[in-house]
Each structure stands twice: as structure tokens, then as C-alpha cells.
Design an enzyme around this catalytic site. Structure first.
Site, mmCIF file in Angstrom:
data_model
loop_
_atom_site.group_PDB
_atom_site.id
_atom_site.type_symbol
_atom_site.label_atom_id
_atom_site.label_comp_id
_atom_site.label_asym_id
_atom_site.label_seq_id
_atom_site.Cartn_x
_atom_site.Cartn_y
_atom_site.Cartn_z
ATOM 1 N N GLN A 1 -17.733 11.327 -22.318
ATOM 2 C CA GLN A 1 -17.318 10.082 -21.673
ATOM 3 C C GLN A 1 -18.430 9.513 -20.785
ATOM 4 O O GLN A 1 -18.162 8.869 -19.768
ATOM 5 C CB GLN A 1 -16.047 10.315 -20.865
ATOM 6 C CG GLN A 1 -14.792 10.477 -21.701
ATOM 7 C CD GLN A 1 -14.434 9.219 -22.473
ATOM 8 O OE1 GLN A 1 -14.722 8.100 -22.040
ATOM 9 N NE2 GLN A 1 -13.824 9.388 -23.634
ATOM 10 N N SER A 2 -19.665 9.716 -21.171
ATOM 11 C CA SER A 2 -20.798 9.268 -20.363
ATOM 12 C C SER A 2 -20.814 7.756 -20.157
ATOM 13 O O SER A 2 -20.897 6.982 -21.117
ATOM 14 C CB SER A 2 -22.107 9.701 -21.024
ATOM 15 O OG SER A 2 -23.213 9.099 -20.385
#
Length: 319
Positions: free
Chosen positions: A68-69
Site C-alpha cells: 500500500q505504498s
């Protein structure tokens, strides 16, 4: 300072808002307003990094992060504006729910290479080796955009805040710290401006010693690269440790409840990995002690990460 050039991607300056929570007033710098698809602190770094990539005639960007960067997603969307395709090295696997930032990356059609936690320990070397094999000219961006070039975005941030005459002169600024670049830029910027300012960093992964070394490394490389006449006073760096002991991708029910309560009182929603944990630390250290007005809280973005945690956010509230 030999100021590097940058692209103008973000919506700047971002506003500073006075907020009331738990009957206490304090100020938040809304860096979540830098842009919708870009959103957050990452784009300030990318303005400098992408200028460098364009100048070097790169055709492709490689960067990395968790599943989920925020940084990886912001890189992919910002790169498209300049004709740069991206390959994202994401720590996770393809069977995970395509939600939040991962969903946006797939909508964009960006190339994704999933890597194991073990592989991620050597991710900079992996990206470098792959770049050498790529037929296109590749510009490699380290995790979070946190190097001596990217950190320049938060040198400018300091000038933006302290040129704003509508708010008080703060004694400190506080932000989440996941890769060190934002904090390094704040530290260098404040001392270049000769400000009597403490820089508070809430480490959301690793330990205090790891980040002291990482931030010092980025800072010293900035001094060398940009020929700064500056001896950094590292006593101004205050790392608020132990606020993410549950792990980088996890969050306790107590912290999650604080995030939800804050949203319901103010209409501002924090993500559970970065800003949520940083705000919990800010509440414990400054709101509860009556010193919040003296320290500016930086909302570094991360909203899209909330959607991958919807079950936790919609679980029963604490009594």
C-alpha cells in the site's frame, strides 16, 4: 545553498489550519492537499527527483515500497505526466486484495513486481541490477524518495511554513517517519534558516537508532552534494519511539479509535500506518500536556491506504 531545480507538480503552498480536538486547539499543515492522485508528502520529494530524471533523459522509473505504498503510487501517477513509465517493486503478493493504492496502480496499468520480505532487504541492489538489464534508460528512486535529492522538498517546506505570518512561530514540527527523507529535509531546512526549532519524528517502523543513522546519512549527503556551509545540531532531532510497536502494517484498537474520533470531530481522516500513528504520538506528547499550540503537526497524506483496512475502520467502536 546550491538550490537544485524542480518540477512544479504539487499544489503549494498547502494550508495550515487551526483544529480543535478534545477541547484543545492546535495547528495542522495539510500536506495531504498536495494533489489528489499524488497526495501527501511524497510529491514534494518527487518534484526534485523527477526533474533530475527528466534532465537525465530517463524513459522509465523504478521504485519500491509496501503493498500500500503511497510513494510508489505517487511516483507512478506523477511520472505519467512527464512520459515516464514506472515499475513498482512492492513488498507483498498478487493474491492480496486490489484495494487502496494497489487498486490505483492497477487502474493506471503500471508494471508491478511483487517481492518477498526477504528480497526486499536487498531491494536497492535488485532495482539497480534490473535497471542495468532494461533496454530503456531507467531512473531508480529509493524507498520513499528519501535521498539527498528528494529531501530538498522539505527544506522548501520550512520556508513555506515560517513565511506564513498568519500562524504563530512554532517551537517544533512533527511528522511520521517511514524512510527518513522528510525528517532530514526538515532538519536541514530549519538549521539553514537559523530557526530555534525541534524536529519530532514518529518512527512507524524500525527503531530509533536505525532512523538516527538513516537521517544523519541523508543529511550529510545533502551537505556534500549541495555544498552547504552547515554543521547540523542533531540534538534538535527528537525521535518519538515506541508508537508503532505493533508493527508497520498493524495498528492497535486504541490508536484506531483515536483516528476515528478525530475524524468525527474534525472531518479529517488519517491513515492507520503513518499519520494515524504520528497523531496518536502527538496527542500523547502534546495535546494531553497542553503544549500542542507550540508544535505544528504535519499531515503527510496516505488516505488511499484506509480503503484496504475498511473492516477495521468499520468494526465496533470502543465503549
Amino acid at each position: 545553498m546550491k538550490i537544485p531545480q524542480k518540477l512544479n507538480i504539487a499544489n503549494l503552498p498547502t494550508p495550515i489550519q487551526k483544529i480543535y480536538f478534545e477541547r484543545t486547539g492546535f495547528y495542522i499543515k495539510r500536506d495531504d492537499f498536495t494533489g489528489m492522485e499524488f497526495s501527501g508528502n511524497k510529491i514534494r520529494k518527487l518534484e526534485y527527483l523527477l526533474f533530475d530524471a527528466v534532465q537525465k533523459k530517463a524513459k522509465k522509473l523504478y521504485t519500491c515500497g509496501g503493498i500500500q505504498s503511497n510513494h510508489a503510487r505517487a511516483t507512478a501517477f506523477a511520472g505519467i505526466k512527464y512520459g515516464l513509465k514506472s515499475r513498482l517493486y512492492l513488498r507483498g503478493n498478487e493474491t492480496e486484495l486490489s484495494d487502496g493504492n494497489l487498486f490505483l496502480n492497477k487502474v493506471l496499468g503500471v508494471e508491478i513486481k511483487f517481492v518477498t520480505p526477504e528480497e526486499y532487504q536487498s531491494i536497492d541492489e535488485i532495482m539497480k541490477q534490473d535497471a542495468e538489464k532494461d533496454q530503456d534508460s531507467v531512473y531508480v528512486i529509493t524507498e520513499g524518495g528519501s535521498d539527498e535529492t528528494g529531501a530538498c522538498g522539505y527544506v522548501n517546506f520550512i520556508n513555506e511554513v515560517f513565511n506564513d505570518t498568519s500562524v504563530p512561530k512554532f517551537e517544533g514540527v512533527l511528522s511520521a517517519c517511514g524512510s527518513g527523507g522528510t525528517t532530514a529535509g526538515l532538519l536541514v531546512g530549519s538549521q539553514l534558516a537559523n530557526l530555534d526549532l525541534d524536529i519530532y519524528a514518529v518512527n512507524v517502523c524500525n527503531d530509533e537508532q536505525h532512523f538516527r543513522e538513516r537521517i544523519k546519512n541523508i543529511t550529510e549527503r545533502m551537505i556534500d552534494k549541495y555544498e552547504l556551509e552547515l554543521k547540523v545540531d542533531y540534538s534538535r532531532l527528537k525521535i518519538l519511539d515506541h508508537f508503532s510497536e505493533e508493527g508497520y502494517t498493524e495498528i492497535t484498537e486504541e490508536k484506531l479509535q483515536v483516528i476515528k474520533n478525530f475524524c468525527r470531530e474534525t472531518g479529517i481522516l488519517f491513515d492507520p500506518v503513518y499519520t494515524g500513528k504520528a497523531f496518536y504520538a502527538y496527542r500523547e506528547k502534546f495535546i494531553k500536556t497542553g503544549n500542542a499550540k507550540k508544535v505544528l503537526f504535519i499531515h503527510t497524506g496516505g488516505l488511499f491506504g484506509v480503503f484496504a483496512r475498511r473492516e477495521e475502520f468499520l468494526s465496533n467502536d470502543s465503549e
